[in-house]
Design a protein around this motif. Structure first.
Motif, PDB file in Angstrom:
ATOM      1  N   LYS A 116       6.992   4.484  -6.082  1.00  0.00           N
ATOM      2  CA  LYS A 116       6.436   3.564  -7.079  1.00  0.00           C
ATOM      3  C   LYS A 116       7.060   2.181  -7.063  1.00  0.00           C
ATOM      4  CE  LYS A 116       5.098   7.210 -10.332  1.00  0.00           C
ATOM      5  NZ  LYS A 116       5.222   7.721 -11.717  1.00  0.00           N
ATOM      6  N   TYR A 117       8.392   2.121  -6.844  1.00  0.00           N
ATOM      7  CA  TYR A 117       9.081   0.836  -7.003  1.00  0.00           C
ATOM      8  C   TYR A 117      10.385   0.845  -6.212  1.00  0.00           C
ATOM      9  CZ  TYR A 117      11.674  -2.947  -9.346  1.00  0.00           C
ATOM     10  OH  TYR A 117      12.407  -4.071  -9.615  1.00  0.00           O
ATOM     11  N   VAL A 118      10.683  -0.287  -5.589  1.00  0.00           N
ATOM     12  CA  VAL A 118      11.955  -0.461  -4.884  1.00  0.00           C
ATOM     13  C   VAL A 118      12.470  -1.862  -5.192  1.00  0.00           C
ATOM     14  CG1 VAL A 118      13.125  -0.611  -2.652  1.00  0.00           C
ATOM     15  CG2 VAL A 118      11.323   1.083  -3.008  1.00  0.00           C
ATOM     16  N   GLU A 119      13.761  -1.950  -5.443  1.00  0.00           N
ATOM     17  CA  GLU A 119      14.421  -3.239  -5.655  1.00  0.00           C
ATOM     18  C   GLU A 119      15.551  -3.368  -4.652  1.00  0.00           C
ATOM     19  OE1 GLU A 119      17.610  -4.393  -8.867  1.00  0.00           O
ATOM     20  OE2 GLU A 119      15.613  -4.488  -9.776  1.00  0.00           O
ATOM     21  N   TYR A 152       6.218  -2.928  -5.069  1.00  0.00           N
ATOM     22  CA  TYR A 152       5.456  -2.235  -6.101  1.00  0.00           C
ATOM     23  C   TYR A 152       4.130  -1.843  -5.473  1.00  0.00           C
ATOM     24  CZ  TYR A 152       4.799  -1.522 -11.194  1.00  0.00           C
ATOM     25  OH  TYR A 152       4.670  -0.984 -12.447  1.00  0.00           O
ATOM     26  N   LYS A 153       3.540  -0.768  -5.933  1.00  0.00           N
ATOM     27  CA  LYS A 153       2.202  -0.430  -5.457  1.00  0.00           C
ATOM     28  C   LYS A 153       1.238  -1.580  -5.776  1.00  0.00           C
ATOM     29  CE  LYS A 153       0.497   3.070  -4.276  1.00  0.00           C
ATOM     30  NZ  LYS A 153       0.072   3.588  -2.951  1.00  0.00           N
ATOM     31  N   GLU A 165       0.820  -1.218   0.000  1.00  0.00           N
ATOM     32  CA  GLU A 165       0.000   0.000   0.000  1.00  0.00           C
ATOM     33  C   GLU A 165       0.850   1.263   0.000  1.00  0.00           C
ATOM     34  OE1 GLU A 165      -3.174   0.187  -0.499  1.00  0.00           O
ATOM     35  OE2 GLU A 165      -3.370  -1.993  -0.564  1.00  0.00           O
ATOM     36  N   ASP A 166       1.973   1.240   0.719  1.00  0.00           N
ATOM     37  CA  ASP A 166       2.831   2.418   0.851  1.00  0.00           C
ATOM     38  C   ASP A 166       4.274   1.987   0.594  1.00  0.00           C
ATOM     39  OD1 ASP A 166       4.447   4.555   1.733  1.00  0.00           O
ATOM     40  OD2 ASP A 166       2.968   5.185   3.219  1.00  0.00           O
ATOM     41  N   VAL A 167       4.752   2.221  -0.623  1.00  0.00           N
ATOM     42  CA  VAL A 167       6.082   1.752  -1.012  1.00  0.00           C
ATOM     43  C   VAL A 167       7.170   2.370  -0.136  1.00  0.00           C
ATOM     44  CG1 VAL A 167       7.806   1.742  -2.863  1.00  0.00           C
ATOM     45  CG2 VAL A 167       5.401   1.245  -3.380  1.00  0.00           C
ATOM     46  N   LYS A 168       7.081   3.657   0.138  1.00  0.00           N
ATOM     47  CA  LYS A 168       8.117   4.315   0.935  1.00  0.00           C
ATOM     48  C   LYS A 168       8.169   3.755   2.349  1.00  0.00           C
ATOM     49  CE  LYS A 168       8.277   8.719  -1.569  1.00  0.00           C
ATOM     50  NZ  LYS A 168       8.100  10.191  -1.472  1.00  0.00           N
ATOM     51  N   ALA A 169       7.002   3.525   2.958  1.00  0.00           N
ATOM     52  CA  ALA A 169       6.961   2.992   4.323  1.00  0.00           C
ATOM     53  C   ALA A 169       7.500   1.565   4.355  1.00  0.00           C
ATOM     54  CB  ALA A 169       5.533   3.035   4.859  1.00  0.00           C
ATOM     55  N   SER A 170       7.139   0.756   3.364  1.00  0.00           N
ATOM     56  CA  SER A 170       7.635  -0.616   3.310  1.00  0.00           C
ATOM     57  C   SER A 170       9.137  -0.651   3.041  1.00  0.00           C
ATOM     58  CB  SER A 170       6.888  -1.408   2.235  1.00  0.00           C
ATOM     59  OG  SER A 170       5.544  -1.605   2.612  1.00  0.00           O
ATOM     60  N   LYS A 171       9.616   0.290   2.230  1.00  0.00           N
ATOM     61  CA  LYS A 171      11.056   0.389   1.992  1.00  0.00           C
ATOM     62  C   LYS A 171      11.787   0.652   3.306  1.00  0.00           C
ATOM     63  CE  LYS A 171      14.378   3.564  -0.190  1.00  0.00           C
ATOM     64  NZ  LYS A 171      14.497   4.782  -1.030  1.00  0.00           N
TER      65      LYS A 171
END
Length: 210
Positions: free
Chosen positions: A146-149, A162-163, A123-129
Motif C-alpha cells: 500500500k505505501y512505502v516511504e 502509493y497505489k 501500479e505495483d508498490v512492492k515491485a517499485s519498492k
C-alpha cells in the motif's frame, strides 16, 4: 543514490509556475525547479507534492496564500483521523497536499514548511519498492503493497510510493490520465526511468556566485 535531491516540474509557462511557488509557498527553488515543456498530458499525472507543517494554522496560512496565487481547491482543509489538511491544484496542473499530524495549534500560524514529500502513484508498490532499493534508496517505512516511504537526508525531498488509484482518491481526482507526468526527479545517479515512467536525471551542480 541515497536520496531525492530535487524535483523539476515541467510547465507551459515556467515563469508563471515559479512565481506561483514563491507566492503561494515561499519554496526553495533548489528543491522545486521548473522548466518549459509542451509535452501532452491529460488527467491525473500520477503524483502529488506534499507540504508537511507543524500545526493546523500553518495549513490554513499556506492554503490562503496558494488560493490568492491562483490555486484551485480540490479538497478543503479539514480535520481527519490522521490530523488536518487539504489539497489544491496549482495553475500549472500540479497537485499539492498541505497537511499536519497535529490536531491543535500550539502557537501563532506561520508559513514554515517542515518537510517536502513527493508521492508517486504506482501500479505495483512492492515491485517499485524493490526497484528503488536496487537504485540505492533505504526504506524508512513500509506497509505491504500500500505505501512505502524512503529515508531522506537534510535539505532533500522525501520520496514515497502509493497505489496510483489510492493517491488519486486522496487528491480528490479521477485516477485516469495519459501523456507526460510533467515531472523529472534529480539525484546522484545515472539517468533512468522507473517502471511507471517517472524520469530521473543526475543532479545538476549548484552554481556558486563569484
Amino acid at each position: 543514490m541515497d536520496s531525492l535531491d530535487s524535483v523539476t516540474l515541467e510547465a507551459s509557462d515556467p515563469r508563471a509556475a515559479a512565481d506561483f511557488h514563491s507566492a503561494a509557498f515561499g519554496l526553495d527553488a533548489s528543491l522545486v525547479r521548473v522548466r518549459a515543456s509542451e509535452a501532452p498530458t491529460t488527467g491525473f499525472r500520477g503524483f502529488t507534492l506534499s507540504l508537511v507543517v507543524s500545526q493546523p494554522g500553518d495549513v490554513d496560512a499556506l492554503f490562503l496564500t496558494a488560493r490568492d496565487a491562483g490555486a484551485t481547491v480540490l479538497k478543503p482543509a479539514a480535520k481527519s483521523l490522521w490530523g488536518y489538511g487539504g489539497v489544491l491544484r496549482a495553475p500549472d496542473g500540479t497537485i499539492w497536499q498541505i497537511a499536519t499530524s497535529a490536531k491543535k495549534d500550539t502557537g501563532p500560524a506561520t508559513r514554515d514548511i517542515d518537510e517536502l514529500v513527493l508521492l508517486l502513484g504506482v501500479e505495483d508498490v512492492k515491485a517499485s519498492k524493490r526497484f528503488y532499493v536496487e537504485q540505492g534508496l533505504t526504506v524508512n517505512k513500509s506497509f505491504g503493497g500500500k505505501y512505502v516511504e524512503f529515508a531522506a537526508g537534510p535539505g532533500t525531498v522525501k520520496l514515497s510510493l502509493y497505489k496510483r488509484r489510492g493517491l488519486a482518491k486522496v487528491a480528490g481526482v479521477p485516477a485516469d490520465g495519459t501523456g507526460s507526468h510533467r515531472l523529472v526527479l534529480a539525484a546522484a545517479t545515472r539517468p533512468f526511468t522507473d517502471p511507471d515512467g517517472f524520469t530521473w536525471e543526475p543532479t545538476a551542480p549548484r552554481t556558486v556566485p563569484a
